[in-house]
Motif scaffolding. Sequence first.
Motif, mmCIF file in Angstrom:
data_model
loop_
_atom_site.group_PDB
_atom_site.id
_atom_site.type_symbol
_atom_site.label_atom_id
_atom_site.label_comp_id
_atom_site.label_asym_id
_atom_site.label_seq_id
_atom_site.Cartn_x
_atom_site.Cartn_y
_atom_site.Cartn_z
ATOM 1 N N LEU A 1 0.852 -1.187 0.000
ATOM 2 C CA LEU A 1 0.000 0.000 0.000
ATOM 3 C C LEU A 1 0.891 1.241 0.000
ATOM 4 N N GLY A 2 0.628 2.149 -0.926
ATOM 5 C CA GLY A 2 1.436 3.365 -1.001
ATOM 6 C C GLY A 2 0.908 4.321 -2.052
ATOM 7 N N LYS A 3 1.579 5.452 -2.170
ATOM 8 C CA LYS A 3 1.192 6.496 -3.124
ATOM 9 C C LYS A 3 1.590 6.068 -4.536
ATOM 10 N N THR A 4 0.705 6.350 -5.488
ATOM 11 C CA THR A 4 0.987 6.101 -6.899
ATOM 12 C C THR A 4 0.625 7.363 -7.685
ATOM 13 N N PHE A 5 0.878 7.357 -8.975
ATOM 14 C CA PHE A 5 0.528 8.518 -9.792
ATOM 15 C C PHE A 5 -0.983 8.685 -9.918
ATOM 16 N N PHE A 6 -1.748 7.623 -9.650
ATOM 17 C CA PHE A 6 -3.203 7.690 -9.808
ATOM 18 C C PHE A 6 -3.963 7.664 -8.488
ATOM 19 N N SER A 7 -3.260 7.498 -7.383
ATOM 20 C CA SER A 7 -3.945 7.401 -6.096
ATOM 21 C C SER A 7 -3.029 7.831 -4.960
ATOM 22 N N ALA A 8 -3.628 8.446 -3.969
ATOM 23 C CA ALA A 8 -2.881 8.798 -2.765
ATOM 24 C C ALA A 8 -2.510 7.557 -1.970
ATOM 25 N N CYS A 9 -3.236 6.462 -2.208
ATOM 26 C CA CYS A 9 -3.007 5.234 -1.456
ATOM 27 C C CYS A 9 -3.597 4.058 -2.238
ATOM 28 N N PHE A 10 -2.737 3.143 -2.689
ATOM 29 C CA PHE A 10 -3.166 1.996 -3.481
ATOM 30 C C PHE A 10 -2.285 0.799 -3.163
ATOM 31 N N GLY A 11 -2.889 -0.398 -3.112
ATOM 32 C CA GLY A 11 -2.122 -1.619 -2.925
ATOM 33 C C GLY A 11 -2.904 -2.821 -3.412
ATOM 34 N N MET A 12 -2.194 -3.930 -3.627
ATOM 35 C CA MET A 12 -2.822 -5.160 -4.093
ATOM 36 C C MET A 12 -2.391 -6.314 -3.191
ATOM 37 N N VAL A 13 -3.360 -7.155 -2.852
ATOM 38 C CA VAL A 13 -3.113 -8.278 -1.963
ATOM 39 C C VAL A 13 -3.979 -9.463 -2.390
ATOM 40 N N VAL A 14 -3.458 -10.658 -2.197
ATOM 41 C CA VAL A 14 -4.243 -11.881 -2.373
ATOM 42 C C VAL A 14 -4.496 -12.418 -0.975
ATOM 43 N N ASP A 15 -5.765 -12.602 -0.614
ATOM 44 C CA ASP A 15 -6.086 -13.046 0.745
ATOM 45 C C ASP A 15 -5.804 -14.533 0.927
ATOM 46 N N ARG A 16 -6.002 -15.033 2.120
ATOM 47 C CA ARG A 16 -5.678 -16.432 2.458
ATOM 48 C C ARG A 16 -6.494 -17.452 1.669
ATOM 49 N N PHE A 17 -7.563 -17.005 1.008
ATOM 50 C CA PHE A 17 -8.391 -17.897 0.204
ATOM 51 C C PHE A 17 -8.051 -17.823 -1.281
ATOM 52 N N GLY A 18 -7.086 -16.974 -1.638
ATOM 53 C CA GLY A 18 -6.671 -16.838 -3.023
ATOM 54 C C GLY A 18 -7.412 -15.780 -3.807
ATOM 55 N N VAL A 19 -8.261 -14.986 -3.138
ATOM 56 C CA VAL A 19 -9.002 -13.917 -3.809
ATOM 57 C C VAL A 19 -8.127 -12.661 -3.860
ATOM 58 N N GLY A 20 -7.989 -12.094 -5.047
ATOM 59 C CA GLY A 20 -7.215 -10.872 -5.233
ATOM 60 C C GLY A 20 -8.038 -9.642 -4.887
ATOM 61 N N TRP A 21 -7.404 -8.700 -4.193
ATOM 62 C CA TRP A 21 -8.045 -7.444 -3.795
ATOM 63 C C TRP A 21 -7.140 -6.279 -4.168
ATOM 64 N N MET A 22 -7.741 -5.209 -4.652
ATOM 65 C CA MET A 22 -7.076 -3.934 -4.843
ATOM 66 C C MET A 22 -7.743 -2.958 -3.904
ATOM 67 N N VAL A 23 -6.943 -2.254 -3.116
ATOM 68 C CA VAL A 23 -7.478 -1.263 -2.189
ATOM 69 C C VAL A 23 -6.990 0.092 -2.669
ATOM 70 N N ILE A 24 -7.917 1.042 -2.831
ATOM 71 C CA ILE A 24 -7.565 2.339 -3.400
ATOM 72 C C ILE A 24 -8.300 3.474 -2.684
ATOM 73 N N VAL A 25 -7.589 4.577 -2.547
ATOM 74 C CA VAL A 25 -8.187 5.837 -2.114
ATOM 75 C C VAL A 25 -8.174 6.736 -3.346
ATOM 76 N N PRO A 26 -9.336 7.164 -3.829
ATOM 77 C CA PRO A 26 -9.365 7.995 -5.039
ATOM 78 C C PRO A 26 -8.615 9.315 -4.831
ATOM 79 N N GLN A 27 -8.114 9.872 -5.933
ATOM 80 C CA GLN A 27 -7.416 11.174 -5.895
ATOM 81 C C GLN A 27 -8.370 12.254 -5.425
#
Length: 137
Positions: free
Chosen positions: A111-137
């Motif tokens: 999770l961190g700052k990107t050119f498109f978001s103040a806060c963005f990260g990607m994680v795969v949970d313990r069940f194998g489901v992919g998640w993207m977490v984002i805070v809009p600009q």
Amino acid sequence: MKVEPYLFFNGQCEAAIAFYQEALGAELLMQMRMNESPEPPPPGMVPPGFEHKIMHASLRIGETQVMLSDGDSNTPASFKGFSLSLTAADAAQAESWFTALAKGGQVQMPLGKTFFSACFGMVVDRFGVGWMVIVPQ
């Protein structure tokens, strides 16, 4: 029209529901086990040991309904080729969700700052489901 995800957990649905309730505050809207079906399944449809597994469940995560099932023992849980995206109100909420989803999972992009978001990260949970977490600009 709306599109709603339907996830199959091959025997781990009950654990997944409890995990999403704790990690994301998901609300269980409905749950039915295989042996609770109003119509008996055709012979051989429910594999041995799956009688008490979840035939269908529905969670509300924020404003979205996510449907879940154990499926059957012949269909492995496979969540490749997509991710579910969570839009957080602020960095603190994003951090909370991301940290909870990462427990027992795998961080793909911290999770961190990107050119498109103040806060963005990607994680795969313990069940194998992919998640993207984002805070809009």
